[in-house]
Design an enzyme around this catalytic site. Sequence first.
Site, PDB file in Angstrom:
ATOM      1  N   CYS A  39     129.304  39.795  75.853  1.00  0.00           N
ATOM      2  CA  CYS A  39     128.136  39.307  75.369  1.00  0.00           C
ATOM      3  C   CYS A  39     128.351  37.824  74.961  1.00  0.00           C
ATOM      4  O   CYS A  39     129.059  37.418  74.058  1.00  0.00           O
ATOM      5  CB  CYS A  39     127.746  40.288  74.523  1.00  0.00           C
ATOM      6  SG  CYS A  39     125.963  39.672  73.553  1.00  0.00           S
ATOM      7  N   ASN A  70     130.473  39.977  89.291  1.00  0.00           N
ATOM      8  CA  ASN A  70     128.965  39.842  88.575  1.00  0.00           C
ATOM      9  C   ASN A  70     128.791  38.440  88.348  1.00  0.00           C
ATOM     10  O   ASN A  70     129.597  37.625  88.151  1.00  0.00           O
ATOM     11  CB  ASN A  70     129.332  40.398  87.398  1.00  0.00           C
ATOM     12  CG  ASN A  70     127.853  40.593  86.527  1.00  0.00           C
ATOM     13  OD1 ASN A  70     127.783  40.069  85.272  1.00  0.00           O
ATOM     14  ND2 ASN A  70     126.619  40.561  86.918  1.00  0.00           N
TER      15      ASN A  70
END
Length: 314
Positions: free
Chosen positions: A98, A199
């Site tokens: 994050c 990703n």
Amino acid sequence: MHITLAPMQGVLDHLMRETLTAVNDYDLCISEFVRVVDQLLPAKVYHRLCPELKQGGKTRAGTPVRVQLLGQHPEWMAENALRAIELGSPGVDLNFGCPAPTVNKSQGGAVLLKTPETVHAIVKAVRDAVPAHLPVSAKIRLGFEDKALHMENADAVYQGGANELAVHARTKVEAYRPPAHWEYVDAIRRALPIPVTANGEIWNHADAVRCRAVSGCDRLMVGRGALSLPNLANVMKQDCPHLSWPEVLRLMVRYSEQDLAGEKADYYPSRIKQWFSYVVREYAEADALFRRIRTIKTADEIRAALERECTALT
């Protein structure tokens, strides 16, 4: 091809997971993160962020949903991982990616990539707590300010006992700016004996093909692309046609009805506008409607505008 729907805090919540897995063949979803600080969290926190726990840990379409934890204290991460399992999560995912400044300032998410030893300690504590037959996975970025520790962090996850690793192919500082550095994911994949998921910057079938070629990964994760093109997983797997704009609009109308009937109805205006901000990347036809609803404040007016547009297109 194994495709995971990524966790996106405040965006890919349970209703969006229900919406997207209903029209795609996703293999796995990761929940929004459960923030762990210094206590064992009550069941209601998990049920709020991952209500799929009440239906066997799956969306209504049958896609498994794995609870994600974010925190910096190994012992509390372990305690909460076990609670997630006891509540029905089919495994636990750990957030080391994050980039949000508020999260990083409180020593959570990508800031932990500065200290691979902390990453290792958290993964090991969680792996020791979770029953051996259930997976522990982790998601990392390539680093915080630079990529110098990308292999050390990947190895820390593996040595800690994780079964799977997902890599967002950018640093925290790079945030979401293109390009995604898939070649680093390839190096990690070659070095580790566990499955590695790539990703970053996958928006269509051609991107998926390129990502697989560069990263060497058959396991891919999508987030923003899944919001931009709502049937992205099927496009990636089957090279099928993109949903048409009328089909997407009908999907957004159904989503609106469900959202406004739920507990988060007050947040609907900001949430649907946020979804539109991704959809306009793929659908030029959405721009005019987005410009109209952008200034509307009330949920009923926004829904009415969507419904009028949907009727006009049918």
